[in-house]
Design a protein around this motif. Structure first.
Motif, PDB file in Angstrom:
ATOM      1  N   ALA A 174     -54.626  37.044  -7.988  1.00  0.00           N
ATOM      2  CA  ALA A 174     -53.482  37.759  -8.575  1.00  0.00           C
ATOM      3  C   ALA A 174     -52.486  36.817  -9.223  1.00  0.00           C
ATOM      4  CB  ALA A 174     -52.784  38.580  -7.493  1.00  0.00           C
ATOM      5  N   LEU A 175     -52.385  35.602  -8.674  1.00  0.00           N
ATOM      6  CA  LEU A 175     -51.403  34.637  -9.166  1.00  0.00           C
ATOM      7  C   LEU A 175     -51.959  33.721 -10.253  1.00  0.00           C
ATOM      8  CD1 LEU A 175     -49.918  33.683  -5.696  1.00  0.00           C
ATOM      9  CD2 LEU A 175     -48.638  34.793  -7.544  1.00  0.00           C
ATOM     10  N   LYS A 176     -53.242  33.408 -10.189  1.00  0.00           N
ATOM     11  CA  LYS A 176     -53.816  32.415 -11.083  1.00  0.00           C
ATOM     12  C   LYS A 176     -54.537  33.017 -12.284  1.00  0.00           C
ATOM     13  CE  LYS A 176     -52.336  28.977  -8.726  1.00  0.00           C
ATOM     14  NZ  LYS A 176     -51.212  28.165  -9.255  1.00  0.00           N
ATOM     15  N   GLY A 177     -54.667  34.329 -12.322  1.00  0.00           N
ATOM     16  CA  GLY A 177     -55.319  34.948 -13.464  1.00  0.00           C
ATOM     17  C   GLY A 177     -54.375  35.031 -14.650  1.00  0.00           C
ATOM     18  N   ALA A 178     -54.786  35.773 -15.667  1.00  0.00           N
ATOM     19  CA  ALA A 178     -53.932  35.985 -16.834  1.00  0.00           C
ATOM     20  C   ALA A 178     -52.798  36.914 -16.436  1.00  0.00           C
ATOM     21  CB  ALA A 178     -54.749  36.593 -17.969  1.00  0.00           C
ATOM     22  N   GLY A 179     -51.583  36.369 -16.381  1.00  0.00           N
ATOM     23  CA  GLY A 179     -50.463  37.168 -15.903  1.00  0.00           C
ATOM     24  C   GLY A 179     -50.474  37.221 -14.388  1.00  0.00           C
ATOM     25  N   THR A 180     -49.646  38.090 -13.833  1.00  0.00           N
ATOM     26  CA  THR A 180     -49.548  38.229 -12.380  1.00  0.00           C
ATOM     27  C   THR A 180     -49.855  39.667 -11.986  1.00  0.00           C
ATOM     28  OG1 THR A 180     -47.800  36.561 -12.316  1.00  0.00           O
ATOM     29  CG2 THR A 180     -48.038  37.959 -10.371  1.00  0.00           C
ATOM     30  N   VAL A 204     -51.123  43.639  -6.276  1.00  0.00           N
ATOM     31  CA  VAL A 204     -51.808  42.948  -5.187  1.00  0.00           C
ATOM     32  C   VAL A 204     -50.800  42.248  -4.278  1.00  0.00           C
ATOM     33  CG1 VAL A 204     -53.423  41.092  -4.603  1.00  0.00           C
ATOM     34  CG2 VAL A 204     -53.933  42.642  -6.502  1.00  0.00           C
ATOM     35  N   LEU A 205     -49.839  41.550  -4.865  1.00  0.00           N
ATOM     36  CA  LEU A 205     -48.804  40.878  -4.075  1.00  0.00           C
ATOM     37  C   LEU A 205     -48.069  41.878  -3.201  1.00  0.00           C
ATOM     38  CD1 LEU A 205     -47.131  38.467  -6.685  1.00  0.00           C
ATOM     39  CD2 LEU A 205     -49.142  38.076  -5.272  1.00  0.00           C
ATOM     40  N   ILE A 206     -47.685  42.994  -3.792  1.00  0.00           N
ATOM     41  CA  ILE A 206     -46.914  44.012  -3.079  1.00  0.00           C
ATOM     42  C   ILE A 206     -47.720  44.623  -1.948  1.00  0.00           C
ATOM     43  CG2 ILE A 206     -45.886  46.323  -3.307  1.00  0.00           C
ATOM     44  CD1 ILE A 206     -45.047  45.429  -6.178  1.00  0.00           C
ATOM     45  N   GLU A 257     -46.153  30.297  -1.086  1.00  0.00           N
ATOM     46  CA  GLU A 257     -44.761  30.576  -1.460  1.00  0.00           C
ATOM     47  C   GLU A 257     -44.406  29.929  -2.802  1.00  0.00           C
ATOM     48  OE1 GLU A 257     -40.248  29.648   0.155  1.00  0.00           O
ATOM     49  OE2 GLU A 257     -41.846  30.014   1.630  1.00  0.00           O
ATOM     50  N   LYS A 258     -44.831  28.696  -2.997  1.00  0.00           N
ATOM     51  CA  LYS A 258     -44.549  28.003  -4.255  1.00  0.00           C
ATOM     52  C   LYS A 258     -45.198  28.723  -5.430  1.00  0.00           C
ATOM     53  CE  LYS A 258     -45.076  23.538  -6.589  1.00  0.00           C
ATOM     54  NZ  LYS A 258     -45.603  22.140  -6.477  1.00  0.00           N
ATOM     55  N   ASP A 259     -46.436  29.151  -5.262  1.00  0.00           N
ATOM     56  CA  ASP A 259     -47.139  29.846  -6.342  1.00  0.00           C
ATOM     57  C   ASP A 259     -46.473  31.177  -6.666  1.00  0.00           C
ATOM     58  OD1 ASP A 259     -48.892  27.748  -6.501  1.00  0.00           O
ATOM     59  OD2 ASP A 259     -50.512  28.748  -5.413  1.00  0.00           O
ATOM     60  N   ILE A 260     -46.027  31.887  -5.630  1.00  0.00           N
ATOM     61  CA  ILE A 260     -45.358  33.164  -5.850  1.00  0.00           C
ATOM     62  C   ILE A 260     -44.017  32.957  -6.556  1.00  0.00           C
ATOM     63  CG2 ILE A 260     -44.110  35.020  -4.647  1.00  0.00           C
ATOM     64  CD1 ILE A 260     -46.445  35.183  -2.710  1.00  0.00           C
ATOM     65  N   SER A 268     -39.414  36.504  -9.917  1.00  0.00           N
ATOM     66  CA  SER A 268     -38.002  36.156 -10.030  1.00  0.00           C
ATOM     67  C   SER A 268     -37.124  37.226  -9.396  1.00  0.00           C
ATOM     68  CB  SER A 268     -37.615  35.988 -11.516  1.00  0.00           C
ATOM     69  OG  SER A 268     -37.819  37.211 -12.218  1.00  0.00           O
ATOM     70  N   GLY A 269     -35.827  36.916  -9.286  1.00  0.00           N
ATOM     71  CA  GLY A 269     -34.826  37.880  -8.852  1.00  0.00           C
ATOM     72  C   GLY A 269     -34.974  38.361  -7.426  1.00  0.00           C
ATOM     73  N   HIS A 270     -34.475  39.578  -7.171  1.00  0.00           N
ATOM     74  CA  HIS A 270     -34.527  40.160  -5.836  1.00  0.00           C
ATOM     75  C   HIS A 270     -35.967  40.462  -5.413  1.00  0.00           C
ATOM     76  CE1 HIS A 270     -30.200  40.926  -6.694  1.00  0.00           C
ATOM     77  NE2 HIS A 270     -30.110  40.665  -5.411  1.00  0.00           N
ATOM     78  N   TYR A 271     -36.815  40.730  -6.387  1.00  0.00           N
ATOM     79  CA  TYR A 271     -38.238  40.945  -6.098  1.00  0.00           C
ATOM     80  C   TYR A 271     -38.833  39.687  -5.481  1.00  0.00           C
ATOM     81  CZ  TYR A 271     -43.246  41.425  -7.255  1.00  0.00           C
ATOM     82  OH  TYR A 271     -44.622  41.462  -7.209  1.00  0.00           O
ATOM     83  N   GLN A 272     -38.558  38.544  -6.093  1.00  0.00           N
ATOM     84  CA  GLN A 272     -39.032  37.273  -5.557  1.00  0.00           C
ATOM     85  C   GLN A 272     -38.451  37.015  -4.170  1.00  0.00           C
ATOM     86  OE1 GLN A 272     -37.334  33.156  -6.395  1.00  0.00           O
ATOM     87  NE2 GLN A 272     -38.986  33.248  -7.908  1.00  0.00           N
ATOM     88  N   LYS A 273     -37.163  37.307  -4.001  1.00  0.00           N
ATOM     89  CA  LYS A 273     -36.506  37.026  -2.722  1.00  0.00           C
ATOM     90  C   LYS A 273     -37.136  37.829  -1.590  1.00  0.00           C
ATOM     91  CE  LYS A 273     -32.070  36.626  -0.410  1.00  0.00           C
ATOM     92  NZ  LYS A 273     -30.607  36.589  -0.553  1.00  0.00           N
TER      93      LYS A 273
END
Length: 242
Positions: free
Chosen positions: A43-49, A53-55, A82-85, A90-95
């Motif tokens: 989910a993180l390393k493909g084209a886009g995010t 899947v993360l959620i 965590e670093k990859d995410i 970004s923002g509150h979603y990332q937090k």
């Protein structure tokens, strides 16, 4: 030695299968923690995010499961989850994702009676009770409280505001943050083939009976019958219920 036999078996099956059936068989042969870690990496390393899947994974796994996922992710992909995410969000979603990764949610089991009314009032004040929305409050409370405590908070919130907390979340937030908050509340998300497969495989030995009961209660039909009607894959509807 067993792992070598498993790899040989998976390779043999992949050479004979294809499409969704191949994906399902390989998923069923993969340890759940490795499966989750590989799905997050993809989910993180493909084209886009692939935020769905993360959620779905980070909002529905226990603290112990997330700890194991982080360890396997580092071992298999030589990186920090965590670093990859943080590099892709970004923002509150990332937090909120980071809070879930720090596995504090649910550490304090049970209900903190002294915080129930305060949490409910804080959520109301952060959303329906003010002009604009204080997303920080939603992120902090939903990200750090145990599921048992949150159920009490949501009941108190409904008595206070006259509406369900999910209605407030959907009315006060948008996009990935909204989806993550709703999933953090409910513990489930997604309806497409990949998500359906991911949930069925990863939860088949964990809480599938609870999922089946909740599905029947919510929609009035069995999950088994629904999958058959959708003609997803006969093997899927059989394997998870054996």
């Amino acid at each position: 030695m067993l792992s070598l036999y498993l790899l040989d078996l998976v390779s043999a099956l992949k050479s004979e299968l294809g499409g969704l059936l191949e994906s399902l068989i390989v998923a069923l042969m993969t340890p759940p923690t490795l499966y989750d870690a590989s799905q997050l990496h993809k989910a993180l390393k493909g084209a886009g995010t692939d935020d769905d899947v993360l959620i779905e994974i980070l909002a529905s796994r226990t603290s112990e499961e997330i700890e194991d996922i982080i360890k396997v992710y580092k071992k298999e992909f030589s990186g920090k989850l965590e670093k990859d995410i943080c590099g892709d969000t970004s923002g509150h979603y990332q937090k909120l994702l980071v809070i879930l990764l720090q596995v504090q949610r649910g550490r304090e089991e049970g209900v903190d009676e002294e915080k129930i009314e305060k949490d409910a009032k804080d959520l109301f004040a952060a959303g329906e009770g003010k002009f604009g929305t204080n997303e920080e409050t939603f992120v902090t409370i939903l990200g750090n409280r145990s599921a048992e405590h949150l159920r009490e908070v949501f009941d108190a919130y409904k008595k206070l505001s006259g509406s369900d907390i999910e209605d407030s979340i959907e009315g006060e937030t948008t996009g990935n943050l909204e989806n993550l908050l709703v999933t953090t509340k409910n513990g489930r998300a997604g309806t497409d083939d990949d998500t359906l497969m991911r949930i069925m495989v990863s939860r088949s030995e964990v809480d599938m009976l609870d999922i089946r009961a909740s599905f029947k209660k919510t929609y009035g039909v069995s999950l088994y019958s629904t999958i058959q009607v959708l003609s997803y894959c006969n093997l899927l509807s059989v394997s998870v219920f054996l």
